[in-house]
Design a protein around this motif. Sequence first.
Motif, short mmCIF file in Angstrom:
data_model
loop_
_atom_site.label_atom_id
_atom_site.label_comp_id
_atom_site.label_asym_id
_atom_site.label_seq_id
_atom_site.Cartn_x
_atom_site.Cartn_y
_atom_site.Cartn_z
N ASP A 1 -2.94 -10.04 -21.42
CA ASP A 1 -3.80 -8.88 -21.22
C ASP A 1 -4.25 -8.73 -19.77
O ASP A 1 -4.76 -7.69 -19.38
CB ASP A 1 -5.05 -8.99 -22.11
N TYR A 2 -4.12 -9.78 -18.98
CA TYR A 2 -4.57 -9.75 -17.60
C TYR A 2 -3.41 -10.20 -16.70
O TYR A 2 -2.47 -10.84 -17.13
CB TYR A 2 -5.76 -10.68 -17.38
N GLY A 3 -3.54 -9.86 -15.42
CA GLY A 3 -2.58 -10.36 -14.46
C GLY A 3 -1.81 -9.25 -13.79
O GLY A 3 -1.93 -8.07 -14.11
N LEU A 4 -0.98 -9.65 -12.85
CA LEU A 4 -0.17 -8.73 -12.06
C LEU A 4 1.28 -8.80 -12.51
O LEU A 4 1.87 -9.88 -12.53
CB LEU A 4 -0.28 -9.10 -10.57
N MET A 5 1.85 -7.67 -12.88
CA MET A 5 3.27 -7.58 -13.23
C MET A 5 4.02 -7.07 -11.99
O MET A 5 3.79 -5.96 -11.52
CB MET A 5 3.48 -6.62 -14.41
N ARG A 6 4.91 -7.90 -11.47
CA ARG A 6 5.67 -7.55 -10.27
C ARG A 6 7.04 -7.03 -10.69
O ARG A 6 7.86 -7.78 -11.19
CB ARG A 6 5.81 -8.76 -9.36
N LEU A 7 7.26 -5.75 -10.48
CA LEU A 7 8.48 -5.10 -10.94
C LEU A 7 9.35 -4.68 -9.76
O LEU A 7 8.85 -4.37 -8.67
CB LEU A 7 8.16 -3.85 -11.77
N GLY A 8 10.65 -4.64 -10.01
CA GLY A 8 11.59 -4.09 -9.06
C GLY A 8 12.52 -3.14 -9.79
O GLY A 8 12.77 -3.29 -10.98
N ALA A 9 13.03 -2.14 -9.09
CA ALA A 9 13.93 -1.18 -9.73
C ALA A 9 14.69 -0.41 -8.67
O ALA A 9 14.23 -0.28 -7.52
CB ALA A 9 13.16 -0.22 -10.62
N PHE A 10 15.85 0.11 -9.05
CA PHE A 10 16.52 1.07 -8.17
C PHE A 10 15.84 2.42 -8.36
O PHE A 10 15.14 2.67 -9.35
CB PHE A 10 18.03 1.12 -8.44
N SER A 11 16.02 3.32 -7.39
CA SER A 11 15.21 4.52 -7.31
C SER A 11 15.24 5.37 -8.57
O SER A 11 14.20 5.82 -9.06
CB SER A 11 15.68 5.37 -6.10
N THR A 12 16.42 5.61 -9.13
CA THR A 12 16.52 6.48 -10.30
C THR A 12 15.80 5.88 -11.50
O THR A 12 15.15 6.59 -12.27
CB THR A 12 17.99 6.75 -10.66
N ALA A 13 15.90 4.58 -11.68
CA ALA A 13 15.20 3.93 -12.80
C ALA A 13 13.69 4.08 -12.64
O ALA A 13 12.96 4.24 -13.62
CB ALA A 13 15.59 2.46 -12.88
N SER A 14 13.20 4.02 -11.38
CA SER A 14 11.77 4.20 -11.14
C SER A 14 11.31 5.58 -11.59
O SER A 14 10.16 5.75 -12.02
CB SER A 14 11.46 4.03 -9.65
N GLN A 15 12.19 6.56 -11.49
CA GLN A 15 11.82 7.93 -11.84
C GLN A 15 12.06 8.25 -13.31
O GLN A 15 11.27 8.97 -13.94
CB GLN A 15 12.64 8.92 -10.99
N ARG A 16 13.14 7.71 -13.90
CA ARG A 16 13.56 8.16 -15.23
C ARG A 16 13.25 7.17 -16.35
O ARG A 16 13.03 7.59 -17.49
CB ARG A 16 15.09 8.42 -15.21
N LEU A 17 13.26 5.88 -16.06
CA LEU A 17 13.12 4.86 -17.11
C LEU A 17 11.77 4.14 -17.08
O LEU A 17 11.13 3.97 -18.12
CB LEU A 17 14.26 3.85 -16.98
N LEU A 18 11.35 3.73 -15.89
CA LEU A 18 10.12 2.93 -15.80
C LEU A 18 8.84 3.63 -16.26
O LEU A 18 8.00 2.99 -16.89
CB LEU A 18 9.93 2.43 -14.36
N PRO A 19 8.65 4.92 -15.96
CA PRO A 19 7.37 5.53 -16.35
C PRO A 19 7.05 5.39 -17.84
O PRO A 19 5.92 5.04 -18.20
CB PRO A 19 7.56 7.00 -15.95
N GLY A 20 8.02 5.62 -18.71
CA GLY A 20 7.78 5.48 -20.14
C GLY A 20 7.48 4.05 -20.53
O GLY A 20 6.57 3.79 -21.33
N GLY A 21 8.23 3.10 -19.97
CA GLY A 21 8.00 1.70 -20.28
C GLY A 21 6.65 1.21 -19.78
O GLY A 21 5.94 0.48 -20.47
N LEU A 22 6.28 1.63 -18.58
CA LEU A 22 5.01 1.20 -18.01
C LEU A 22 3.83 1.80 -18.76
O LEU A 22 2.81 1.13 -18.97
CB LEU A 22 4.94 1.62 -16.53
N ALA A 23 3.94 3.06 -19.16
CA ALA A 23 2.84 3.69 -19.90
C ALA A 23 2.57 2.93 -21.19
O ALA A 23 1.41 2.66 -21.55
CB ALA A 23 3.18 5.15 -20.20
#
Length: 361
Positions: free
Chosen positions: A124-146
């Motif tokens: 429940d606490y802490g820092l999640m350090r993520l990496g992604a290529f640009s398109t994944a940051s726009q199309r895939l990550l937002p839904g997963g992060l939400a």
Amino acid sequence: MPSCGSRSAWISKRPVAPLTWSGYSRRHQENSQAMLNPVHLHTLSVVLRTGSFADAAREIGYTGSAVSQQVAALERAVQAPLVERDAQSIRPTEAAKFLASRAHDIIHALSALEDDMRGFSKGDYGLMRLGAFSTASQRLLPGGLASYLRRHPNSSVELEESGPAELAAMIRDSALDVAVVYHYDLVPQKWPANVVAVPLLAEDLVLLLPGNHRLAGAETITVQDLAEESWVSTKEDSSGDACVRHLCAGAGFQPRVAVRSNNYDAIRGMVRSGLGIALVPSLDHVPTDTVIATSISGCTARRYVSALRHKTQAGVSITSFLQCLGRAADKLAASHTGIVRQTKQPEAMVPMGYLAGLRAS
């Protein structure tokens, strides 16, 4: 996973001599008898509230003797009497009232810390350090992060954008917790030995033509039909460009690349302007007026999207985030043509065998 917290420090005006480990150990032993035990402080607060050792013992779940011993230990630690005892009752001293008052916030802070640490162990606490290529940051990550942040509202996220090789190296070195990367089945990719790849998506490759292109109305287009074309491709050291070169080599020619860019928006604009044709993954394709999107007949090459994690890091937070990312991949695949959910690692194509098959067809 690392976490940030606040610390308070008391600064003495007296100069302090450097403290060696042996010095620390000696001083700790000298002062150990004077240290206040938070369990004893809690017991004292209950004794003062209930008015007797027996009632306090029943509430806490100790014996009356144990409660008496804890109060006695606290008296030795503070070097002051805390209760006045007689045969029928106990009366708190002024020292006890002062100590209980000051200890109130400490006890509640420790209780809150215990709750926080239980939450930390659940992710429940802490820092999640993520990496992604640009398109994944726009199309895939937002839904997963939400989804992930709804589960873990006290977590925070840092995002690093880069290419697959750089992100894989950061996972290998434990500089990231999870990285979303890609590879092409015509361009074999080997991740570091201590990195685990979790499959997410498989993408068809889309052929982009200018709206007025001679092949715009063709029912089928083969790789051989593109031998005389100018291409808009990604940079020479990229796996996307290597995929195009492998496909063209299979048809017996080398592509003539007029313009290079790793920005798929720019590539689409150059195709629209008639500077060449392009082959792009489905995730990077955005329908655009005056640009024809079609497929190459007989081409089954794909780009695959995976999430990488370190082999030794599979804690609650990372596992939870990968689950959320998988659900985001499900939704993306269900709503876009040319993208399918991938749950097993694909077998890498043997490029020469694949190319030989293309040449024969």
